[in-house]
Design a protein around this motif. Sequence first.
Motif, PDB file in Angstrom:
ATOM      1  N   ASN A 171       0.842  -1.205   0.000  1.00  0.00           N
ATOM      2  CA  ASN A 171       0.000   0.000   0.000  1.00  0.00           C
ATOM      3  C   ASN A 171       0.874   1.251   0.000  1.00  0.00           C
ATOM      4  O   ASN A 171       0.518   2.261   0.615  1.00  0.00           O
ATOM      5  CB  ASN A 171      -0.928  -0.013   1.216  1.00  0.00           C
ATOM      6  N   ASN A 174       0.141   5.151   0.680  1.00  0.00           N
ATOM      7  CA  ASN A 174      -1.143   5.296   1.365  1.00  0.00           C
ATOM      8  C   ASN A 174      -0.953   5.183   2.884  1.00  0.00           C
ATOM      9  O   ASN A 174      -0.151   4.371   3.358  1.00  0.00           O
ATOM     10  CB  ASN A 174      -2.128   4.221   0.905  1.00  0.00           C
ATOM     11  N   LEU A 176      -2.071   3.913   6.376  1.00  0.00           N
ATOM     12  CA  LEU A 176      -2.889   2.856   6.973  1.00  0.00           C
ATOM     13  C   LEU A 176      -3.050   3.150   8.457  1.00  0.00           C
ATOM     14  O   LEU A 176      -2.078   3.406   9.160  1.00  0.00           O
ATOM     15  CB  LEU A 176      -2.233   1.489   6.776  1.00  0.00           C
ATOM     16  N   LYS A 227       2.750   4.989   7.028  1.00  0.00           N
ATOM     17  CA  LYS A 227       2.888   4.736   5.588  1.00  0.00           C
ATOM     18  C   LYS A 227       4.360   4.572   5.219  1.00  0.00           C
ATOM     19  O   LYS A 227       5.257   4.952   5.965  1.00  0.00           O
ATOM     20  CB  LYS A 227       2.277   5.876   4.770  1.00  0.00           C
TER      21      LYS A 227
END
Length: 228
Positions: A171, A174, A176, A227
Amino acid sequence: MLDDYILIVDDDRDIRNLLGIYLENEGYKFIKCDNANTALEVLKEYRVALILLDVMMPGMDGIEACMRIRQSGKMPIIFMSAKVEDMDIVQGLMAGGDDYITKPFNPIQLISRVKAQLRRYKQYNGNDFSENMLQYEDLILNTNTKQTWVNGKEIRLTSKEYEILELLLRNKGNVLSIPQIYENVWREEFCHSENTVMMHIANLRNKLKNDEESDSYIKNVWGRGYKI
């Protein structure tokens, strides 16, 4: 890997000789070229494990040479230059370079860069990097073997640390949240488990640091999560 050659490409004889001394002291075999055209011919005849490539040379410069080499060659390329402007470094790396070192050289730093690139090349050569590897800068994960490397050095992680890192890399870019990380890694409903996640990430960040002064790859986005 010591059976292969390191190719030195620089129009300055003193620099070629100095690099040869550094490499010889470490047991590496090498070939010296004073221009890019000769280097391209050498690559047709010899097995080359790594290239030390000067940027500014008469005739074909290092950037163009790198682009030609990358048409068929996968070996690491370390650019060498007295220029330190960011755009020059970016241009070299975008042309296919793996690293960049400025003149005058620090011998210890140069050899450490060479060793790191050779380790990485040996580990990944012949593997399908795109399918089995996750990468961000010098941080690399092998999702088949569950191994992790930073700057060519393998890092030992616990299973939860590895899973957190893989999740963040998949990810990349992004943010989280802590509940998202917990539920994906522990595979159970999040219930006041902030400290569990934070402890694992703190340990993970510490392990991923290149040295005491460097920042970790995992960034804390205040009030939101983490991230890469």
